[in-house]
Design an enzyme around this catalytic site. Structure first.
Site, PDB file in Angstrom:
ATOM      1  N   ASN A  47      33.877  34.455 -17.888  1.00 40.09           N
ATOM      2  CA  ASN A  47      32.942  33.407 -18.278  1.00 40.09           C
ATOM      3  C   ASN A  47      32.473  32.536 -17.124  1.00 40.09           C
ATOM      4  O   ASN A  47      31.394  31.975 -17.160  1.00 40.09           O
ATOM      5  CB  ASN A  47      33.568  32.518 -19.367  1.00 40.09           C
ATOM      6  CG  ASN A  47      35.003  32.159 -19.080  1.00 40.09           C
ATOM      7  OD1 ASN A  47      35.836  33.031 -18.847  1.00 40.09           O
ATOM      8  ND2 ASN A  47      35.313  30.887 -19.071  1.00 40.09           N
ATOM      9  N   THR A  76      38.630  31.689 -47.916  1.00 39.08           N
ATOM     10  CA  THR A  76      37.261  31.977 -48.368  1.00 39.08           C
ATOM     11  C   THR A  76      36.352  32.035 -47.145  1.00 39.08           C
ATOM     12  O   THR A  76      36.413  31.178 -46.272  1.00 39.08           O
ATOM     13  CB  THR A  76      36.792  30.901 -49.385  1.00 39.08           C
ATOM     14  OG1 THR A  76      37.713  30.921 -50.472  1.00 39.08           O
ATOM     15  CG2 THR A  76      35.384  31.181 -49.872  1.00 39.08           C
ATOM     16  N   CYS A 117      35.258  24.663 -22.021  1.00 40.50           N
ATOM     17  CA  CYS A 117      36.467  24.195 -22.692  1.00 40.50           C
ATOM     18  C   CYS A 117      37.319  23.344 -21.762  1.00 40.50           C
ATOM     19  O   CYS A 117      38.124  22.546 -22.213  1.00 40.50           O
ATOM     20  CB  CYS A 117      37.289  25.384 -23.156  1.00 40.50           C
ATOM     21  SG  CYS A 117      36.263  26.685 -23.782  1.00 40.50           S
TER      22      CYS A 117
HETATM   23  N1  PLP Z   1      36.623  34.040 -24.438  1.00 39.26           N
HETATM   24  C1  PLP Z   1      35.709  33.786 -23.508  1.00 39.26           C
HETATM   25  C2  PLP Z   1      35.610  34.669 -22.312  1.00 39.26           C
HETATM   26  C3  PLP Z   1      34.848  32.689 -23.648  1.00 39.26           C
HETATM   27  O1  PLP Z   1      33.964  32.423 -22.691  1.00 39.26           O
HETATM   28  C4  PLP Z   1      34.975  31.866 -24.790  1.00 39.26           C
HETATM   29  C5  PLP Z   1      34.133  30.669 -24.952  1.00 39.26           C
HETATM   30  O2  PLP Z   1      33.652  30.104 -23.983  1.00 39.26           O
HETATM   31  C6  PLP Z   1      35.951  32.198 -25.738  1.00 39.26           C
HETATM   32  C7  PLP Z   1      36.748  33.292 -25.539  1.00 39.26           C
HETATM   33  C8  PLP Z   1      36.135  31.372 -26.964  1.00 39.26           C
HETATM   34  O3  PLP Z   1      35.152  31.646 -27.942  1.00 39.26           O
HETATM   35  P1  PLP Z   1      34.878  30.557 -29.070  1.00 39.26           P
HETATM   36  O4  PLP Z   1      34.101  29.455 -28.431  1.00 39.26           O
HETATM   37  O5  PLP Z   1      34.100  31.285 -30.126  1.00 39.26           O
HETATM   38  O6  PLP Z   1      36.201  30.116 -29.556  1.00 39.26           O
END
Ligand code: PLP
Length: 393
Positions: free
Chosen positions: A157, A243, A331
């Site tokens: 990412n 659900t 994140c």
């Molecule tokens: N895995 C990767 C490589 C990501 O870039 C992300 C989100 O940035 C996720 C998992 C998490 O996905 P979600 O935002 O749907 O929880």
């Protein structure tokens, strides 16, 4: 044009954090919200109609991944799909107490791995080289008869590097170990399918493909063993009770359908735009260094170091011009911590802190790119002046 971007005149270059909802997806979701409230588990017509739409959404996600419909299980996010893969596979093999992953996984995998370590599971972290590619020899050597799962992400990412998943699978096969891949960042950004990759489990997420947030999916290869993630009613064939998030699933399905129609064209256009952006930056800003693999990468992602500066300062200066970028994973962008991914590829902490991620998407235009190429050099020059950085030194 996306209304939210038009109103604020925003240039959005943070598509790896999330993508704008495609207007066609938004229309479908609005229609669904107004017209369909039924519980898909109900057997009368208003329930059956919703069940039918979930089935269509599952079909779309499956097709877009080259899977069968019965191999797709909806989850609440990409994070949940990752957590499920790791925990569910360990639970299904109580005699095996080890897993293997890499040092540059998303926190959705890494923090689950840390939790599992606390529970007594041995986790081996495969290191990466300076371009972000995993060390296959380390991986091979880490496999033992105790290994329950290998989990290696597809595209990273932050730096966009794409891992040799087919090779990982062939190494794993020699030892009978199943493979999971977090494909949240590769889905829609490159051409692949689960058959060619050969993986047993694969995670994807709705909001990275111009669909809604709060919905993801785990691909589970037919015949492979995994324990349910949530126990309750029999939803998702008893594997993920609760659900269903009907509106989210319908939106995700629509987004996957659109991906199949226009994904290839979008990717070609985005690759060109990202190429011009990179070229413009390299020509106009001294001492920039791009991170990640030059070819084995998702082409929408540019991650660059601007030595002498804090990425955060550049981000804030760009934000005042209506340009949204990021310094790393959304994140963790609130934390002061230096990106573990950038440290893992061997960058010194001060260089890692100088990095900026620009991730392009379907709704970016040539004008967006030209605007960034116009604004960024001045911002960098000014900040370097303030920090007394001499690019010629
Ligand atoms: N895995 C990767 C490589 C990501 O870039 C992300 C989100 O940035 C996720 C998992 C998490 O996905 P979600 O935002 O749907 O929880």
């Amino acid at each position: 044009m996306i209304e939210a971007l038009k109103k604020e005149r925003l240039i959005y270059l943070d598509n790896n954090a999330t993508t704008p909802l495609d207007p066609q997806v938004a229309d479908k979701m609005c229609w669904f919200l107004k017209e369909h409230f039924g519980n898909p588990s109900s057997v009368y017509p208003i329930g059956r109609a919703v069940r039918e739409m979930i089935s269509q959404a599952r079909e779309n996600v499956a097709k877009a991944l080259g899977a069968q419909r019965s191999e797709i299980f909806f989850t609440a996010s990409g994070t949940e799909a990752d957590n499920w893969a790791l925990r569910g596979v360990l639970d299904s093999q109580p005699d095996k107490r080890e897993i293997i992953t890499s040092t540059i996984e998303h926190p959705a995998v890494l923090n689950q791995a840390k939790y599992l370590e606390k529970k007594g599971i041995k986790v081996s972290y495969v290191p990466v080289d300076s371009l972000g590619i995993i060390d296959l020899e380390f991986l091979r050597a880490a496999i033992t008869p105790q290994t329950a799962l290998i989990s290696i992400m597809h595209a990273n990412n932050e730096i966009g590097t794409v891992q040799p998943i087919e090779t990982v699978v062939s190494i794993a096969r020699d030892h009978g170990v199943p493979v999971h891949s977090d494909a949240v960042q590769s889905f829609g950004k490159m051409d692949f399918d689960v058959q060619k990759l050969g993986v047993d489990f694969l995670s994807v997420s709705g909001h990275k493909i111009y669909g809604p947030k709060g919905v993801g999916a785990l691909y589970i290869r037919k015949g492979i063993d995994i324990c349910p993630f949530i126990y309750g009613g029999g939803q998702e064939r008893g594997f993920r009770a609760g659900t269903e998030n009907t509106i989210g699933i319908v939106g995700f399905g629509e987004a996957a359908g659109i991906l199949m129609q226009r994904g290839k064209k979008d990717r070609e256009r985005i690759e060109k735009l990202a190429g011009s952006l990179r070229k413009g930056i390299e020509e106009k800003i001294p001492k920039v260094k791009f991170n990640g693999h030059p070819e084995k990468r998702v082409k929408n992602t540019l991650n660059a170091a601007f030595p002498g500066l804090e990425g955060e300062a550049i981000l804030l200066a760009l934000a005042t011009k209506g340009i949204s970028v990021s310094t790393g994973s959304a994140c963790s962008s609130e934390s002061e911590e230096v990106s573990p991914v950038l440290l893992a590829i061997g960058l010194r902490p001060e260089i890692a802190r100088s990095c900026l991620r620009m991730s392009l998407g379907r709704f970016n235009t040539e004008e967006d790119i030209q605007e960034v190429i116009r604004e960024l050099p001045g911002i960098i020059a000014k900040l370097r002046q303030i920090s007394a950085f001499d690019p010629d030194a």
